[in-house]
Design a protein around this motif. Sequence first.
Motif, PDB file in Angstrom:
ATOM      1  N   VAL A   1      -2.456   1.951  -4.525  1.00 62.63           N
ATOM      2  CA  VAL A   1      -1.934   3.314  -4.473  1.00 62.63           C
ATOM      3  C   VAL A   1      -3.083   4.290  -4.237  1.00 62.63           C
ATOM      4  O   VAL A   1      -4.109   4.230  -4.924  1.00 62.63           O
ATOM      5  CB  VAL A   1      -1.185   3.672  -5.772  1.00 62.63           C
ATOM      6  CG1 VAL A   1      -0.683   5.111  -5.728  1.00 62.63           C
ATOM      7  CG2 VAL A   1      -0.024   2.713  -6.004  1.00 62.63           C
ATOM      8  N   HIS A   2      -2.883   5.190  -3.282  1.00 66.70           N
ATOM      9  CA  HIS A   2      -3.846   6.252  -2.990  1.00 66.70           C
ATOM     10  C   HIS A   2      -3.126   7.583  -3.141  1.00 66.70           C
ATOM     11  O   HIS A   2      -2.192   7.882  -2.397  1.00 66.70           O
ATOM     12  CB  HIS A   2      -4.410   6.109  -1.575  1.00 66.70           C
ATOM     13  CG  HIS A   2      -5.196   4.860  -1.372  1.00 66.70           C
ATOM     14  ND1 HIS A   2      -6.564   4.782  -1.560  1.00 66.70           N
ATOM     15  CD2 HIS A   2      -4.795   3.600  -1.010  1.00 66.70           C
ATOM     16  CE1 HIS A   2      -6.970   3.554  -1.306  1.00 66.70           C
ATOM     17  NE2 HIS A   2      -5.928   2.821  -0.976  1.00 66.70           N
ATOM     18  N   ARG A   3      -3.585   8.354  -4.099  1.00 67.94           N
ATOM     19  CA  ARG A   3      -3.007   9.664  -4.376  1.00 67.94           C
ATOM     20  C   ARG A   3      -3.935  10.735  -3.803  1.00 67.94           C
ATOM     21  O   ARG A   3      -5.116  10.802  -4.153  1.00 67.94           O
ATOM     22  CB  ARG A   3      -2.844   9.842  -5.884  1.00 67.94           C
ATOM     23  CG  ARG A   3      -2.557  11.257  -6.361  1.00 67.94           C
ATOM     24  CD  ARG A   3      -1.123  11.614  -6.264  1.00 67.94           C
ATOM     25  NE  ARG A   3      -0.852  12.936  -6.840  1.00 67.94           N
ATOM     26  CZ  ARG A   3       0.318  13.526  -6.787  1.00 67.94           C
ATOM     27  NH1 ARG A   3       1.335  12.920  -6.202  1.00 67.94           N
ATOM     28  NH2 ARG A   3       0.489  14.710  -7.318  1.00 67.94           N
ATOM     29  N   PHE A   4      -3.407  11.573  -2.884  1.00 69.54           N
ATOM     30  CA  PHE A   4      -4.197  12.623  -2.243  1.00 69.54           C
ATOM     31  C   PHE A   4      -3.793  13.965  -2.821  1.00 69.54           C
ATOM     32  O   PHE A   4      -2.642  14.396  -2.678  1.00 69.54           O
ATOM     33  CB  PHE A   4      -3.979  12.595  -0.729  1.00 69.54           C
ATOM     34  CG  PHE A   4      -4.419  11.309  -0.084  1.00 69.54           C
ATOM     35  CD1 PHE A   4      -5.726  11.129   0.326  1.00 69.54           C
ATOM     36  CD2 PHE A   4      -3.518  10.270   0.086  1.00 69.54           C
ATOM     37  CE1 PHE A   4      -6.133   9.938   0.912  1.00 69.54           C
ATOM     38  CE2 PHE A   4      -3.912   9.076   0.665  1.00 69.54           C
ATOM     39  CZ  PHE A   4      -5.226   8.911   1.090  1.00 69.54           C
TER      40      PHE A   4
ATOM     41  N   ARG B   1       0.858  -1.195   0.000  1.00 69.87           N
ATOM     42  CA  ARG B   1       0.000   0.000   0.000  1.00 69.87           C
ATOM     43  C   ARG B   1       0.890   1.239   0.000  1.00 69.87           C
ATOM     44  O   ARG B   1       1.807   1.349   0.801  1.00 69.87           O
ATOM     45  CB  ARG B   1      -0.915   0.014   1.217  1.00 69.87           C
ATOM     46  CG  ARG B   1      -1.821   1.256   1.272  1.00 69.87           C
ATOM     47  CD  ARG B   1      -2.770   1.211   2.455  1.00 69.87           C
ATOM     48  NE  ARG B   1      -3.740   0.147   2.305  1.00 69.87           N
ATOM     49  CZ  ARG B   1      -3.953  -0.803   3.208  1.00 69.87           C
ATOM     50  NH1 ARG B   1      -3.242  -0.804   4.330  1.00 69.87           N
ATOM     51  NH2 ARG B   1      -4.846  -1.742   3.007  1.00 69.87           N
ATOM     52  N   LEU B   2       0.584   2.164  -0.875  1.00 71.68           N
ATOM     53  CA  LEU B   2       1.360   3.398  -1.023  1.00 71.68           C
ATOM     54  C   LEU B   2       0.429   4.591  -0.916  1.00 71.68           C
ATOM     55  O   LEU B   2      -0.632   4.614  -1.541  1.00 71.68           O
ATOM     56  CB  LEU B   2       2.093   3.409  -2.368  1.00 71.68           C
ATOM     57  CG  LEU B   2       3.003   4.598  -2.684  1.00 71.68           C
ATOM     58  CD1 LEU B   2       4.208   4.147  -3.488  1.00 71.68           C
ATOM     59  CD2 LEU B   2       2.269   5.695  -3.479  1.00 71.68           C
ATOM     60  N   TYR B   3       0.833   5.578  -0.130  1.00 74.93           N
ATOM     61  CA  TYR B   3       0.132   6.857  -0.059  1.00 74.93           C
ATOM     62  C   TYR B   3       1.022   7.898  -0.719  1.00 74.93           C
ATOM     63  O   TYR B   3       2.213   7.999  -0.404  1.00 74.93           O
ATOM     64  CB  TYR B   3      -0.110   7.268   1.391  1.00 74.93           C
ATOM     65  CG  TYR B   3      -1.394   6.762   2.014  1.00 74.93           C
ATOM     66  CD1 TYR B   3      -1.976   5.569   1.603  1.00 74.93           C
ATOM     67  CD2 TYR B   3      -2.019   7.476   3.029  1.00 74.93           C
ATOM     68  CE1 TYR B   3      -3.138   5.105   2.188  1.00 74.93           C
ATOM     69  CE2 TYR B   3      -3.184   7.020   3.619  1.00 74.93           C
ATOM     70  CZ  TYR B   3      -3.743   5.837   3.199  1.00 74.93           C
ATOM     71  OH  TYR B   3      -4.898   5.384   3.782  1.00 74.93           O
TER      72      TYR B   3
ATOM     73  N   ARG C   1      -5.677  -0.462  -9.476  1.00 78.06           N
ATOM     74  CA  ARG C   1      -5.093  -0.286  -8.145  1.00 78.06           C
ATOM     75  C   ARG C   1      -4.726   1.154  -7.819  1.00 78.06           C
ATOM     76  O   ARG C   1      -4.060   1.407  -6.811  1.00 78.06           O
ATOM     77  CB  ARG C   1      -3.824  -1.163  -8.027  1.00 78.06           C
ATOM     78  CG  ARG C   1      -4.109  -2.649  -8.048  1.00 78.06           C
ATOM     79  CD  ARG C   1      -2.826  -3.458  -7.944  1.00 78.06           C
ATOM     80  NE  ARG C   1      -3.113  -4.865  -7.805  1.00 78.06           N
ATOM     81  CZ  ARG C   1      -3.319  -5.502  -6.651  1.00 78.06           C
ATOM     82  NH1 ARG C   1      -3.267  -4.832  -5.529  1.00 78.06           N
ATOM     83  NH2 ARG C   1      -3.588  -6.788  -6.617  1.00 78.06           N
ATOM     84  N   LEU C   2      -5.141   2.102  -8.623  1.00 73.44           N
ATOM     85  CA  LEU C   2      -4.749   3.495  -8.437  1.00 73.44           C
ATOM     86  C   LEU C   2      -5.972   4.355  -8.154  1.00 73.44           C
ATOM     87  O   LEU C   2      -6.858   4.501  -9.002  1.00 73.44           O
ATOM     88  CB  LEU C   2      -4.015   4.014  -9.677  1.00 73.44           C
ATOM     89  CG  LEU C   2      -3.576   5.485  -9.659  1.00 73.44           C
ATOM     90  CD1 LEU C   2      -2.665   5.777  -8.476  1.00 73.44           C
ATOM     91  CD2 LEU C   2      -2.880   5.849 -10.968  1.00 73.44           C
ATOM     92  N   TRP C   3      -6.008   4.923  -6.942  1.00 71.54           N
ATOM     93  CA  TRP C   3      -7.087   5.803  -6.516  1.00 71.54           C
ATOM     94  C   TRP C   3      -6.594   7.241  -6.440  1.00 71.54           C
ATOM     95  O   TRP C   3      -5.474   7.503  -6.030  1.00 71.54           O
ATOM     96  CB  TRP C   3      -7.591   5.400  -5.118  1.00 71.54           C
ATOM     97  CG  TRP C   3      -8.456   4.175  -5.095  1.00 71.54           C
ATOM     98  CD1 TRP C   3      -8.048   2.884  -4.952  1.00 71.54           C
ATOM     99  CD2 TRP C   3      -9.879   4.138  -5.205  1.00 71.54           C
ATOM    100  NE1 TRP C   3      -9.127   2.038  -4.966  1.00 71.54           N
ATOM    101  CE2 TRP C   3     -10.277   2.790  -5.114  1.00 71.54           C
ATOM    102  CE3 TRP C   3     -10.867   5.121  -5.360  1.00 71.54           C
ATOM    103  CZ2 TRP C   3     -11.605   2.390  -5.180  1.00 71.54           C
ATOM    104  CZ3 TRP C   3     -12.195   4.734  -5.421  1.00 71.54           C
ATOM    105  CH2 TRP C   3     -12.562   3.379  -5.336  1.00 71.54           C
TER     106      TRP C   3
ATOM    107  N   ALA D   1       1.549   1.037  -8.945  1.00 67.32           N
ATOM    108  CA  ALA D   1       0.259   0.350  -9.087  1.00 67.32           C
ATOM    109  C   ALA D   1       0.374  -0.815 -10.066  1.00 67.32           C
ATOM    110  O   ALA D   1      -0.191  -1.893  -9.835  1.00 67.32           O
ATOM    111  CB  ALA D   1      -0.807   1.341  -9.549  1.00 67.32           C
ATOM    112  N   ASP D   2       1.117  -0.620 -11.158  1.00 72.68           N
ATOM    113  CA  ASP D   2       1.302  -1.698 -12.131  1.00 72.68           C
ATOM    114  C   ASP D   2       2.071  -2.871 -11.532  1.00 72.68           C
ATOM    115  O   ASP D   2       1.864  -4.031 -11.921  1.00 72.68           O
ATOM    116  CB  ASP D   2       2.033  -1.175 -13.371  1.00 72.68           C
ATOM    117  CG  ASP D   2       1.170  -0.217 -14.192  1.00 72.68           C
ATOM    118  OD1 ASP D   2      -0.068  -0.234 -13.993  1.00 72.68           O
ATOM    119  OD2 ASP D   2       1.727   0.548 -14.993  1.00 72.68           O
ATOM    120  N   GLU D   3       2.964  -2.577 -10.570  1.00 74.67           N
ATOM    121  CA  GLU D   3       3.757  -3.647  -9.965  1.00 74.67           C
ATOM    122  C   GLU D   3       3.022  -4.378  -8.842  1.00 74.67           C
ATOM    123  O   GLU D   3       3.532  -5.363  -8.313  1.00 74.67           O
ATOM    124  CB  GLU D   3       5.072  -3.075  -9.440  1.00 74.67           C
ATOM    125  CG  GLU D   3       6.013  -2.635 -10.553  1.00 74.67           C
ATOM    126  CD  GLU D   3       7.364  -2.188 -10.026  1.00 74.67           C
ATOM    127  OE1 GLU D   3       7.560  -2.226  -8.783  1.00 74.67           O
ATOM    128  OE2 GLU D   3       8.219  -1.805 -10.842  1.00 74.67           O
ATOM    129  N   GLY D   4       1.829  -3.901  -8.484  1.00 74.54           N
ATOM    130  CA  GLY D   4       1.039  -4.643  -7.502  1.00 74.54           C
ATOM    131  C   GLY D   4       0.685  -3.895  -6.242  1.00 74.54           C
ATOM    132  O   GLY D   4       0.089  -4.474  -5.335  1.00 74.54           O
TER     133      GLY D   4
END
Length: 366
Positions: free
Chosen positions: A205-208, A181-183, A222-224, A199-202
């Motif tokens: 991802v949450h982009r704020f 999980r990445l922020y 997987r990309l928000w 996100a492509d690697e698994g």
Amino acid sequence: MARERLPARGCGALRRCLLGAALLLSLRLCAELRRAGPRPPARSAPPGTAPRPPAPHLPPAPGPPRGASRRRVTYVRSGRRAPPGGRGSGPPEPGCCAPRGPPRRKGPRWHIDLQPWAGPAQSLDEEALRFLRYISTTQIACNHISTDSLATDSSPAKKPWSVCLDDRFGLAHQIRNKQCRLYSLGLGSDDTHFEVRMADEGCEVHRFDPSVNSAHVLESQRLWFHRLSVDWRDPHPAVAAQKLHSNARKLGTILNEFGHHKIDVLKADLESAEWKVLENLILEDVLGQIGQLIFEIHLHWPGFEVSGSDSSVVRFWYSLLKELELKDFRLFHSYKDLSKPQLFLKKDIFNASSCYILSWVNTRWK
């Protein structure tokens, strides 16, 4: 000389007087006992034990001086009722005598601990040289740094956001198992190359970013994207009530709202708000929930809500980074952005850039 004897009549009168006084005394004693009520029977000592000595007579405790008001103590009782079997039965209340488990998370601190001055003069030169030396010296070796080859990219918009993929730190394992999980915290930047690649690697991802058009957008599997900005304080309740969807939150608040307990990577490009956000993460002990930090720091001015003399500002910056070290974060990559103006607190000194990208790994991350 012979003793005079009382006459018999005088002896009889004296005897009757003494008997009357004894009778009167016994009547008074009976009345006192009747007024006091029945006394509990005295306990007999077990056989073989010595009788207990009588308690010493203590003088009564002195009361408050005349004219002084008595102190009233209020006891707040719990709303829970005691179990039917009395105090000793039933499980103990958690607030009182809960069994020892993992240590509780400490409450928020009110300020960070400033490091000692770099030198006796407390000058900008001393503080700046210590700080620049600190951010330019890595503290731990990472054998597998992933920068996506952005450092040699000709486009100045792309930056080397570096993560450590050594197996001992767990991020590579999380990516392989699709549990990463990445922020990503940003302010209107169009460069999302790093987020798309993770996100492509698994990674989830949450982009704020407060400049996003919609509240929550699923850009890919997987990309928000979220129309939220991460701040060092939550909005005032009165303001939040007027504005139903307030778009500024502390990171700890967002984690609670999203139900996320851990972040494998936290990337931040906050355009000089990073110092106060980092301070909030330290004071509220959010760092333990983060595996790796990638921060872009800006040195051309003190930053939002950071004030004081130049030397005290640099001392504050240095103290923040030392707090990371105390929390077991180690710097494994440092990038000096030469495409930015060479300014340090609005001065062209120390051959410093106004922008650095620093990457830390939490050595206790599991």
